[in-house]
Motif scaffolding. Structure first.
Motif, mmCIF file in Angstrom:
data_model
loop_
_atom_site.group_PDB
_atom_site.id
_atom_site.type_symbol
_atom_site.label_atom_id
_atom_site.label_comp_id
_atom_site.label_asym_id
_atom_site.label_seq_id
_atom_site.Cartn_x
_atom_site.Cartn_y
_atom_site.Cartn_z
ATOM 1 N N HIS A 1 0.786 -1.232 0.000
ATOM 2 C CA HIS A 1 0.000 0.000 0.000
ATOM 3 C C HIS A 1 0.822 1.288 0.000
ATOM 4 C CE1 HIS A 1 -3.386 -2.624 0.884
ATOM 5 N NE2 HIS A 1 -2.762 -3.077 1.950
ATOM 6 N N GLY A 2 2.132 1.194 0.184
ATOM 7 C CA GLY A 2 2.924 2.403 0.356
ATOM 8 C C GLY A 2 2.981 3.308 -0.861
ATOM 9 N N TYR A 3 3.002 2.733 -2.048
ATOM 10 C CA TYR A 3 3.151 3.540 -3.261
ATOM 11 C C TYR A 3 2.030 4.560 -3.400
ATOM 12 C CZ TYR A 3 4.057 4.710 -8.151
ATOM 13 O OH TYR A 3 4.317 5.382 -9.320
ATOM 14 N N GLU A 4 0.835 4.189 -2.974
ATOM 15 C CA GLU A 4 -0.313 5.093 -3.101
ATOM 16 C C GLU A 4 -0.197 6.300 -2.174
ATOM 17 O OE1 GLU A 4 -0.791 2.157 -5.499
ATOM 18 O OE2 GLU A 4 -0.578 1.645 -3.367
ATOM 19 N N TYR A 5 0.726 6.242 -1.189
ATOM 20 C CA TYR A 5 0.916 7.366 -0.254
ATOM 21 C C TYR A 5 2.330 7.923 -0.332
ATOM 22 C CZ TYR A 5 -3.574 5.919 1.471
ATOM 23 O OH TYR A 5 -4.907 5.612 1.542
ATOM 24 N N ARG A 6 2.974 7.706 -1.464
ATOM 25 C CA ARG A 6 4.346 8.151 -1.646
ATOM 26 C C ARG A 6 4.442 9.678 -1.524
ATOM 27 N NH1 ARG A 6 1.855 7.062 -6.226
ATOM 28 N NH2 ARG A 6 2.142 8.346 -8.101
ATOM 29 N N ASN A 7 5.556 10.122 -0.986
ATOM 30 C CA ASN A 7 5.900 11.540 -0.874
ATOM 31 C C ASN A 7 4.922 12.331 0.002
ATOM 32 O OD1 ASN A 7 8.026 11.016 -2.690
ATOM 33 N ND2 ASN A 7 6.651 11.315 -4.435
ATOM 34 N N ARG A 8 4.230 11.627 0.889
ATOM 35 C CA ARG A 8 3.345 12.298 1.839
ATOM 36 C C ARG A 8 3.891 12.066 3.253
ATOM 37 N NH1 ARG A 8 -2.707 10.592 -0.371
ATOM 38 N NH2 ARG A 8 -2.125 10.363 -2.574
ATOM 39 N N ILE B 1 11.951 1.203 7.430
ATOM 40 C CA ILE B 1 11.668 0.932 6.024
ATOM 41 C C ILE B 1 10.868 2.050 5.367
ATOM 42 C CG2 ILE B 1 10.461 -0.643 4.444
ATOM 43 C CD1 ILE B 1 10.966 -2.876 6.465
ATOM 44 N N ILE B 2 9.946 2.625 6.096
ATOM 45 C CA ILE B 2 8.922 3.511 5.529
ATOM 46 C C ILE B 2 9.483 4.771 4.865
ATOM 47 C CG2 ILE B 2 6.792 4.776 6.050
ATOM 48 C CD1 ILE B 2 6.596 1.701 6.149
ATOM 49 N N PRO B 3 10.629 5.342 5.280
ATOM 50 C CA PRO B 3 11.110 6.562 4.610
ATOM 51 C C PRO B 3 11.321 6.435 3.106
ATOM 52 C CG PRO B 3 12.224 6.308 6.699
ATOM 53 C CD PRO B 3 11.440 5.049 6.487
ATOM 54 N N ASP B 4 11.428 5.230 2.576
ATOM 55 C CA ASP B 4 11.530 5.086 1.124
ATOM 56 C C ASP B 4 10.263 5.558 0.423
ATOM 57 O OD1 ASP B 4 14.068 4.156 1.271
ATOM 58 O OD2 ASP B 4 13.645 2.118 0.618
ATOM 59 N N TRP B 5 9.177 5.691 1.162
ATOM 60 C CA TRP B 5 7.913 6.146 0.578
ATOM 61 C C TRP B 5 7.568 7.594 0.949
ATOM 62 C CZ3 TRP B 5 8.980 1.145 1.692
ATOM 63 C CH2 TRP B 5 8.745 0.215 0.670
ATOM 64 N N GLY B 6 8.100 8.079 2.055
ATOM 65 C CA GLY B 6 7.803 9.459 2.427
ATOM 66 C C GLY B 6 8.363 9.804 3.791
ATOM 67 N N PRO B 7 8.347 11.107 4.163
ATOM 68 C CA PRO B 7 8.838 11.547 5.468
ATOM 69 C C PRO B 7 8.092 10.817 6.582
ATOM 70 C CG PRO B 7 8.363 13.420 4.041
ATOM 71 C CD PRO B 7 7.812 12.223 3.354
ATOM 72 N N THR B 8 8.830 10.261 7.535
ATOM 73 C CA THR B 8 8.260 9.316 8.494
ATOM 74 C C THR B 8 8.475 9.758 9.935
ATOM 75 O OG1 THR B 8 8.680 7.494 6.950
ATOM 76 C CG2 THR B 8 8.292 6.909 9.251
ATOM 77 N N THR B 9 7.406 9.636 10.725
ATOM 78 C CA THR B 9 7.479 9.820 12.175
ATOM 79 C C THR B 9 7.178 8.487 12.847
ATOM 80 O OG1 THR B 9 6.741 12.126 12.038
ATOM 81 C CG2 THR B 9 6.540 11.043 14.174
ATOM 82 N N TYR B 10 8.032 8.085 13.772
ATOM 83 C CA TYR B 10 7.830 6.847 14.522
ATOM 84 C C TYR B 10 7.273 7.183 15.895
ATOM 85 C CZ TYR B 10 8.837 2.599 17.183
ATOM 86 O OH TYR B 10 8.731 1.495 17.999
ATOM 87 N N PHE B 11 6.061 6.700 16.172
ATOM 88 C CA PHE B 11 5.392 6.926 17.448
ATOM 89 C C PHE B 11 5.630 5.709 18.339
ATOM 90 C CE2 PHE B 11 3.042 9.214 14.151
ATOM 91 C CZ PHE B 11 3.017 10.507 14.673
ATOM 92 N N THR B 12 6.462 5.884 19.361
ATOM 93 C CA THR B 12 6.836 4.753 20.217
ATOM 94 C C THR B 12 5.714 4.322 21.140
ATOM 95 O OG1 THR B 12 7.669 6.051 22.084
ATOM 96 C CG2 THR B 12 9.192 5.660 20.233
ATOM 97 N N GLN B 13 4.709 5.164 21.332
ATOM 98 C CA GLN B 13 3.613 4.937 22.273
ATOM 99 C C GLN B 13 4.123 4.770 23.707
ATOM 100 O OE1 GLN B 13 1.460 6.234 20.224
ATOM 101 N NE2 GLN B 13 -0.170 4.875 20.966
ATOM 102 N N GLY B 14 5.352 5.257 23.941
ATOM 103 C CA GLY B 14 5.934 5.184 25.272
ATOM 104 C C GLY B 14 6.306 3.783 25.692
#
Length: 299
Positions: free
Chosen positions: A135-142, A159-172
Motif C-alpha cells: 500500500h505504500g506507493y499510493e501514499y508516496r511523498n506524503r 523501512i517507511i522513509p523510502d515512501w515518504g517523510p516518516t514519524t515513529y510513534f513509540t507509544q511510550g
C-alpha cells in the motif's frame, strides 16, 4: 462420498491449493466462510499480473474458474470442528453439514488484533495499513507515521522513509535501542515518544494524529504491525504444533506445508512467518501439489 481432500478457507491460499488438485482431477471440497483477512483492503497491490485489483475480485474470479472443474465442490459456510477418523478427516459446519476427506488443508488465515485507538478501526486497510509493499506507493511523498505495536515496530519504521517523510510513534513502550535509534536517525525518521490518542480526519482519510499532550502531528497514512491470532480453532483441535512468528503464533509446517499431524497441511498466513497475498498463494500451490503427491503415493 468421501473427497480426496478438504480445503478449509477460500481465499488466496485455499483457492490456490484447490486449483492444483482440481487440475489433478481429484475430488475436493472447499469450505469457505467468506471472511478473508484482506477483506478490509480496497486493492491488492504487488500481486503478479493483478496489481490494483480488489481482493474480492481476485477471489470471485478464482471461484468462477474453479467452478469449471467438475471434481470441485464449494460449500459456503463456517467450519467449526475437525476430527481425524478412519481413512481421513471429518469437518463439521455450523449448518450441521459434515464433509469427509482423505487429506485436509487448513487455509483459515489469521485475525488481526488492532490497537484500541479512536478512529483506527474504520480506517484499517485503507489509510491505516500494515505493508508498504502492498500500500505504500499510493501514499508516496506524503507525511507518514508508524505506530508502535511490538518489538518489530522500529524495523518497520526504518523501512517507511523510502515512501515518504516518516514519524515513529513509540507509544511510550517500544522505544528503539541504541542500534535501532542510530538506523532511524540515518534514515531521517522523526522519533515521537508522546503517545497517539486519536486519529483525525474525515474517515477513511487521515489529516493527522492527536498526541496525549494535545499536539497534532499532520500525516496522511499510518502504518502499524498488528498482533495476530488464528482465525479458526481447527488447527488447535487437531493437535497441530505451533511456533512463534514476528506478530504471533503460526502453524508449524515443513517445506511441503505438512503440519505435525499426518494428513493435515496448512497454507497461507496461518503458516507463513512472512505474509502477503503472493506468499499466501504460493504456499497454497505447495500445499495442493504436496497433497496430490501424497494421494498418488497411497494408490
Amino acid at each position: 462420498m468421501q473427497a480426496d481432500a478438504i480445503i478449509v478457507g477460500g481465499s488466496f491460499a485455499g483457492l490456490s491449493a484447490a486449483m492444483q488438485l482440481a487440475r489433478g482431477q481429484r475430488p475436493i471440497v472447499v469450505i469457505d466462510a467468506g471472511q478473508p483477512r484482506n477483506r478490509f483492503a480496497d486493492a491488492s497491490h504487488g500481486f503478479f499480473g493483478l496489481d490494483g485489483a480488489t481482493p474480492a475480485t481476485i477471489r470471485s474470479t478464482a471461484l468462477e474458474q474453479l467452478g469449471h472443474y467438475p471434481t470441485v465442490r464449494i460449500i459456503e459456510g463456517e467450519a467449526t470442528q475437525a476430527d481425524a477418523q478412519e481413512g481421513g478427516f471429518a469437518v463439521r459446519l455450523t449448518n450441521g453439514e459434515t464433509a469427509t476427506g482423505r487429506k485436509l488443508i487448513l487455509a483459515t488465515g489469521l485475525r488481526d488484533e488492532l490497537p484500541d485507538l479512536p478512529g483506527l478501526v474504520e480506517r484499517w486497510g485503507k489509510t491505516v495499513i500494515h505493508c508498504p509493499y502492498c500500500h505504500g506507493y499510493e501514499y508516496r511523498n506524503r507525511n507518514l507515521g508508524v505506530l508502535a505495536t511490538g518489538p518489530m515496530s522500529p524495523h518497520q519504521a526504518s523501512i517507511i522513509p523510502d515512501w515518504g517523510p516518516t514519524t515513529y510513534f513509540t507509544q511510550g513502550t517500544f522505544t528503539p535501542d541504541d542500534e535501532q535509534r542510530a538506523l532511524l536517525e540515518r534514515r531521517g525518521v522523526t522519533l515521537e515518544t508522546t503517545p497517539v490518542v486519536e486519529i483525525l480526519g474525515d474517515a477513511p482519510a487521515i489529516t493527522g494524529v492527536r498526541l496525549a499532550d494535545g499536539r497534532v502531528i499532520e500525516l496522511e497514512a499510518l502504518f502499524l504491525g498488528p498482533r495476530s491470532h488464528m482465525a479458526s480453532s481447527l488447527a488447535e483441535q487437531l493437535g497441530c504444533a505451533f511456533e512463534e512468528g514476528p506478530a504471533g503464533a503460526v502453524v508449524q509446517v515443513d517445506d511441503f506445508k505438512q503440519t505435525s499431524v499426518p494428513g493435515v497441511y496448512a497454507a497461507g498466513d496461518m503458516s507463513n512467518k512472512m505474509q502477503n497475498a503472493t506468499f499466501a498463494s504460493a504456499s497454497g500451490v505447495m500445499a495442493g501439489v504436496s497433497v496430490h503427491r501424497a494421494l498418488m503415493l497411497e494408490t
